[in-house]
Design an enzyme around this catalytic site. Structure first.
Site, short mmCIF file in Angstrom:
data_model
loop_
_atom_site.label_atom_id
_atom_site.label_comp_id
_atom_site.label_asym_id
_atom_site.label_seq_id
_atom_site.Cartn_x
_atom_site.Cartn_y
_atom_site.Cartn_z
N LYS A 210 -48.26 -4.67 27.55
CA LYS A 210 -48.28 -3.40 28.25
C LYS A 210 -46.90 -2.75 28.16
O LYS A 210 -45.93 -3.50 28.03
CB LYS A 210 -48.70 -3.54 29.71
CG LYS A 210 -48.09 -4.69 30.53
CD LYS A 210 -46.63 -4.84 30.72
CE LYS A 210 -45.80 -3.78 31.33
NZ LYS A 210 -44.37 -4.14 31.43
N TYR B 203 -48.08 -1.13 36.66
CA TYR B 203 -48.73 -2.08 37.57
C TYR B 203 -49.27 -1.37 38.81
O TYR B 203 -50.28 -1.78 39.39
CB TYR B 203 -47.76 -3.19 38.00
CG TYR B 203 -47.44 -4.17 36.91
CD1 TYR B 203 -48.42 -5.02 36.42
CD2 TYR B 203 -46.17 -4.25 36.36
CE1 TYR B 203 -48.15 -5.93 35.42
CE2 TYR B 203 -45.89 -5.16 35.34
CZ TYR B 203 -46.88 -5.99 34.88
OH TYR B 203 -46.61 -6.88 33.88
P1 NDP Z 1 -37.03 -8.32 24.92
O1 NDP Z 1 -36.05 -7.25 24.68
O2 NDP Z 1 -36.57 -9.51 25.67
O3 NDP Z 1 -37.62 -8.85 23.53
C1 NDP Z 1 -38.11 -7.99 22.54
C2 NDP Z 1 -38.06 -8.72 21.20
O4 NDP Z 1 -38.59 -7.83 20.22
C3 NDP Z 1 -36.65 -9.05 20.71
O5 NDP Z 1 -36.15 -10.26 21.19
C4 NDP Z 1 -36.85 -9.09 19.21
O6 NDP Z 1 -37.41 -10.34 18.85
C5 NDP Z 1 -37.94 -8.05 18.97
N1 NDP Z 1 -37.41 -6.79 18.45
C6 NDP Z 1 -37.69 -6.27 17.23
N2 NDP Z 1 -37.05 -5.13 17.03
C7 NDP Z 1 -36.32 -4.89 18.13
C8 NDP Z 1 -35.42 -3.87 18.51
N3 NDP Z 1 -35.16 -2.83 17.70
N4 NDP Z 1 -34.83 -3.93 19.71
C9 NDP Z 1 -35.09 -4.94 20.55
N5 NDP Z 1 -35.92 -5.96 20.25
C10 NDP Z 1 -36.54 -5.94 19.04
O7 NDP Z 1 -38.29 -7.67 25.62
P2 NDP Z 1 -39.37 -8.38 26.55
O8 NDP Z 1 -39.76 -9.67 25.98
O9 NDP Z 1 -38.92 -8.34 27.94
O10 NDP Z 1 -40.59 -7.32 26.44
C11 NDP Z 1 -41.38 -7.22 25.29
C12 NDP Z 1 -42.70 -6.53 25.64
O11 NDP Z 1 -43.40 -7.32 26.58
C13 NDP Z 1 -42.54 -5.15 26.27
O12 NDP Z 1 -43.55 -4.30 25.80
C14 NDP Z 1 -42.74 -5.40 27.76
O13 NDP Z 1 -43.26 -4.30 28.45
C15 NDP Z 1 -43.72 -6.56 27.73
N6 NDP Z 1 -43.59 -7.42 28.91
C16 NDP Z 1 -44.73 -7.74 29.61
C17 NDP Z 1 -44.65 -8.52 30.72
C18 NDP Z 1 -45.89 -8.88 31.45
O14 NDP Z 1 -45.79 -9.43 32.56
N7 NDP Z 1 -47.07 -8.63 30.90
C19 NDP Z 1 -43.38 -9.03 31.23
C20 NDP Z 1 -42.23 -8.68 30.39
C21 NDP Z 1 -42.36 -7.90 29.28
P3 NDP Z 1 -36.99 -11.09 17.50
O15 NDP Z 1 -35.52 -11.40 17.65
O16 NDP Z 1 -37.85 -12.28 17.51
O17 NDP Z 1 -37.25 -10.15 16.37
#
Ligand code: NDP
Length: 371
Positions: A142, A227
């Site tokens: 989401k 939410y």
């Molecule tokens: P993070 O910033 O922690 O992680 C995002 C990951 O995406 C990065 O670690 C990286 O992984 C990859 N990535 C690829 N391109 C980019 C870029 N240009 N900039 C940043 N990251 C990039 O985010 P979250 O894990 O917190 O959130 C990810 C998604 O999950 C969002 O859509 C958020 O809304 C959702 N979410 C949902 C939750 C829920 O409870 N359902 C809770 C938290 C988040 P890599 O290094 O492996 O390429």
């Protein structure tokens, strides 16, 4: 919305609620299992996570170890150093590790049944569509997209390739939250008169993607305000028809690109209304529902664990469960049985339409009808 549509959306809501309750008994959490080829032979579906950030690392990966219908079969990452760490920790085969460039070749990988998109919001549509084109079922986090229009392209792509799409709405698998949905469906206390929902936190690092409009699509509203929309919809069991929204900003530097705090009111066909606030600058996490003859509340209402509250004098405190394990198992069961997900792409779209209307109200002022 005419009467027929309203009746049909209520019937769908009741069906979704009962389907989920049935799914619970199937999805009880089992002791930890590791991802090995022998596990796959036991009938689990293989999931590949795309984007190994906070949520994938700290919540989804530990959760999938508790799942009984799926396992972590692959990863897609742009960070080379993460490959060896995840390979070692979760026993992932070398040939099941992808990056963003070679991702499309996942099409020929028979170990991967489902791709779970856990990327920044602006990348959800692209990777959902690429996964669908590769013939994989998709769970997308989401908010599903930046706009409802973009969300529709994801649904269309999945339909075209005959794959299922689900949104990462873990709360639909939380037993205490489901009790609130059940009351909305069965109405033991009469119609809902009013819903109040608030979700906010104080955001850190000012350089993160969540504060960049091009990557996040918006601020607190897109991230956790969703939410509150979900809560108002599942607490009433209705779809809103109109919204008024107001924005408050205390820090024009940190929040120059995105909303900091937003409040909004939704009108529902029955006459029920909701008032919600979301913020990147204040802590809140609760839901209150006033029925004609009583009330319910959850606090915390959206956390990963510890959701608890009351419906009238009945205490809701079923613990512990792993929401994400149930959510991934729920989707794996849907894929295996060919039955619709209880949180399909269309559920994500209902929220995207509300978010679009909230931003229209913020931009132009006043009451905005949902389109
Ligand atoms: P993070 O910033 O922690 O992680 C995002 C990951 O995406 C990065 O670690 C990286 O992984 C990859 N990535 C690829 N391109 C980019 C870029 N240009 N900039 C940043 N990251 C990039 O985010 P979250 O894990 O917190 O959130 C990810 C998604 O999950 C969002 O859509 C958020 O809304 C959702 N979410 C949902 C939750 C829920 O409870 N359902 C809770 C938290 C988040 P890599 O290094 O492996 O390429």
């Amino acid at each position: 919305m005419n009467h027929l549509n309203r009746t049909s959306s209520r019937r769908n809501f009741v069906t979704r609620v009962s389907a989920g309750i049935g799914a619970f008994s199937l999805a009880s959490v089992l002791p930890s299992l590791s991802a090995t080829a022998s596990v796959r032979k036991s009938g689990k579906l293989g999931i590949a996570f795309i984007g190994l950030g906070n949520y994938a690392t700290k919540q989804l990966a530990p959760a999938i170890e508790q799942a009984k219908d799926c396992y972590l079969a692959g990863i897609v990452t742009g960070t080379k150093e993460k490959e060896a760490v995840w390979k070692e920790k979760y026993g992932i085969k070398k040939e099941n590790i992808y990056n963003y460039e070679n991702f499309d070749s996942i099409a020929s990988n028979k170990d991967i049944d489902i791709v779970y998109v856990v990327l920044p919001n602006s990348m959800h549509a692209e990777y959902t569509i690429r996964a669908a084109k590769a013939g994989k079922h998709v769970i997308c986090e989401k908010p599903m997209a930046l706009t409802a229009k973009e969300g529709q392209t994801m649904i269309d792509a999945c339909e075209k390739r005959n794959v299922m799409l689900s949104i990462g709405y873990r709360l639909h698998f939380d037993p205490n939250t489901r009790e609130i949905m059940k009351v909305a469906a069965e109405k033991p206390y009469g119609n809902v008169q009013y819903v109040q929902s608030e979700v906010g936190f104080t955001i850190g690092d000012p350089t993160q993607w969540r504060l960049k409009k091009t990557m996040a699509g918006g601020g607190a509203m897109m991230d956790v305000g969703i939410y509150c929309i979900q809560a108002a919809r599942y607490a009433t069991g209705e779809e809103p028809v109109a919204v008024r929204a107001q924005e408050f900003k205390t820090d024009n530097v940190k929040f120059k690109d995105v909303d900091e705090t937003v409040s909004w009111q939704l009108e529902f066909p029955s006459g029920a209304y909701s008032n919600s606030t979301t913020s990147y600058n204040a802590r809140a996490n609760r839901l209150y529902v006033s029925y004609k003859k009583g009330a319910a509340q959850l606090e915390p209402a959206t956390k990963y664990t510890g959701i608890k509250g009351t419906i009238q004098k009945r205490v809701l405190d079923v613990q512990p469960i792993n929401q994400q394990a149930r959510q991934m198992d729920g989707f794996a069961q849907s894929v295996k049985s060919g039955t619709p997900s209880i949180v399909p792409g269309e559920e994500g779209m209902r929220d995207m339409r509300v978010i679009d209307a909230i931003y229209r109200s913020l931009a132009n002022g006043g009451r905005r009808e949902l389109v």
